[in-house]
Design a protein around this motif. Structure first.
Motif, PDB file in Angstrom:
ATOM      1  N   PHE A   1      12.420  14.997  -8.344  1.00 21.70           N
ATOM      2  CA  PHE A   1      11.538  13.867  -8.554  1.00 21.70           C
ATOM      3  C   PHE A   1      11.811  13.228  -9.907  1.00 21.70           C
ATOM      4  O   PHE A   1      12.041  13.922 -10.901  1.00 21.70           O
ATOM      5  CB  PHE A   1      10.096  14.352  -8.494  1.00 21.70           C
ATOM      6  N   VAL A   2      11.770  11.894  -9.934  1.00 23.10           N
ATOM      7  CA  VAL A   2      11.939  11.154 -11.183  1.00 23.10           C
ATOM      8  C   VAL A   2      10.656  10.401 -11.533  1.00 23.10           C
ATOM      9  O   VAL A   2      10.102  10.573 -12.617  1.00 23.10           O
ATOM     10  CB  VAL A   2      13.118  10.174 -11.093  1.00 23.10           C
TER      11      VAL A   2
ATOM     12  N   SER B   1       0.812  -1.215   0.000  1.00 20.43           N
ATOM     13  CA  SER B   1       0.000   0.000   0.000  1.00 20.43           C
ATOM     14  C   SER B   1       0.850   1.271   0.000  1.00 20.43           C
ATOM     15  O   SER B   1       0.315   2.375  -0.111  1.00 20.43           O
ATOM     16  CB  SER B   1      -0.933   0.021   1.205  1.00 20.43           C
ATOM     17  N   ASP B   2       2.162   1.118   0.106  1.00 25.44           N
ATOM     18  CA  ASP B   2       3.048   2.280   0.113  1.00 25.44           C
ATOM     19  C   ASP B   2       3.151   2.921  -1.259  1.00 25.44           C
ATOM     20  O   ASP B   2       3.114   2.233  -2.280  1.00 25.44           O
ATOM     21  CB  ASP B   2       4.460   1.887   0.555  1.00 25.44           C
ATOM     22  N   ALA B   3       3.318   4.228  -1.259  1.00 25.08           N
ATOM     23  CA  ALA B   3       3.755   4.927  -2.457  1.00 25.08           C
ATOM     24  C   ALA B   3       5.272   4.791  -2.522  1.00 25.08           C
ATOM     25  O   ALA B   3       5.959   4.947  -1.501  1.00 25.08           O
ATOM     26  CB  ALA B   3       3.370   6.397  -2.398  1.00 25.08           C
ATOM     27  N   LEU B   4       5.788   4.492  -3.683  1.00 25.40           N
ATOM     28  CA  LEU B   4       7.229   4.316  -3.870  1.00 25.40           C
ATOM     29  C   LEU B   4       7.691   5.248  -4.973  1.00 25.40           C
ATOM     30  O   LEU B   4       6.990   5.424  -5.978  1.00 25.40           O
ATOM     31  CB  LEU B   4       7.536   2.876  -4.236  1.00 25.40           C
ATOM     32  N   ALA B   5       8.849   5.811  -4.787  1.00 25.33           N
ATOM     33  CA  ALA B   5       9.315   6.797  -5.748  1.00 25.33           C
ATOM     34  C   ALA B   5      10.818   6.719  -5.920  1.00 25.33           C
ATOM     35  O   ALA B   5      11.543   6.159  -5.091  1.00 25.33           O
ATOM     36  CB  ALA B   5       8.928   8.197  -5.281  1.00 25.33           C
TER      37      ALA B   5
ATOM     38  N   SER C   1       3.743  11.331  -4.691  1.00 22.33           N
ATOM     39  CA  SER C   1       3.904  12.765  -4.869  1.00 22.33           C
ATOM     40  C   SER C   1       5.261  13.090  -5.458  1.00 22.33           C
ATOM     41  O   SER C   1       6.220  12.339  -5.280  1.00 22.33           O
ATOM     42  CB  SER C   1       3.759  13.457  -3.503  1.00 22.33           C
ATOM     43  N   SER C   2       5.332  14.210  -6.133  1.00 26.40           N
ATOM     44  CA  SER C   2       6.617  14.679  -6.641  1.00 26.40           C
ATOM     45  C   SER C   2       7.369  15.495  -5.589  1.00 26.40           C
ATOM     46  O   SER C   2       8.499  15.920  -5.828  1.00 26.40           O
ATOM     47  CB  SER C   2       6.416  15.522  -7.898  1.00 26.40           C
TER      48      SER C   2
ATOM     49  N   ALA D   1       8.478  12.509 -14.058  1.00 28.68           N
ATOM     50  CA  ALA D   1       8.938  13.849 -14.391  1.00 28.68           C
ATOM     51  C   ALA D   1       8.973  13.983 -15.908  1.00 28.68           C
ATOM     52  O   ALA D   1       9.243  13.008 -16.624  1.00 28.68           O
ATOM     53  CB  ALA D   1      10.329  14.089 -13.807  1.00 28.68           C
ATOM     54  N   ASP D   2       8.722  15.157 -16.398  1.00 28.38           N
ATOM     55  CA  ASP D   2       8.706  15.378 -17.850  1.00 28.38           C
ATOM     56  C   ASP D   2      10.034  15.000 -18.491  1.00 28.38           C
ATOM     57  O   ASP D   2      10.078  14.519 -19.622  1.00 28.38           O
ATOM     58  CB  ASP D   2       8.381  16.841 -18.163  1.00 28.38           C
TER      59      ASP D   2
END
Length: 120
Positions: free
Chosen positions: A47-48, A31-35, A101-102, A59-60
């Motif tokens: 942020f990537v 359930s975690d957000a991972l980034a 999130s970024s 990211a763009d």
């Protein structure tokens, strides 16, 4: 506190590919957000990509070249990086949080980072 460990960094020529991996000790991994974030020398962390059940976000600067994915059974998150450019050179960090999130402030746990160097 969740422990995150990244692997897979290295030196690659422009146009090449690398796959970064990150293993989590989190009990709520599914359930975690991972980034993935990155930080180049003299620059702020940026942020990537991020993933959660709500979707994936990029990211763009990396759209169409990088792909984030996860394996909940293995508690792993990956970053496949294709068509690498010298400007992708940075330390890449894995992060875990509750919202995709970024904004780096949204993540409560970070790995130690892995160096990616792209030569021209």
């Amino acid at each position: 506190q969740v422990q995150l460990i990244e692997t897979g960094g290295g030196l690659v020529q422009a146009g090449g590919s690398l796959r970064l991996s990150c293993v989590s000790s989190g009990r709520t991994f599914s359930s975690d957000a991972l980034a993935w974030f990155r930080q180049a020398p003299g620059k702020e962390r940026e942020f990537v990509a991020a993933t959660r059940w709500s979707g994936t976000y990029y990211a763009d600067s990396v759209k169409g070249r990088f792909t984030i994915s996860r394996d909940n059974a293995k508690k792993m998150v990956y970053l496949q990086m294709n068509n690498l450019k010298p400007e992708d050179t940075a330390i890449y960090y894995c992060a875990a949080g509750s919202v995709a999130s970024s904004d780096s402030k949204g993540y409560h746990s970070w790995g130690q980072g892995t160096q990616v160097t792209v030569s021209s």
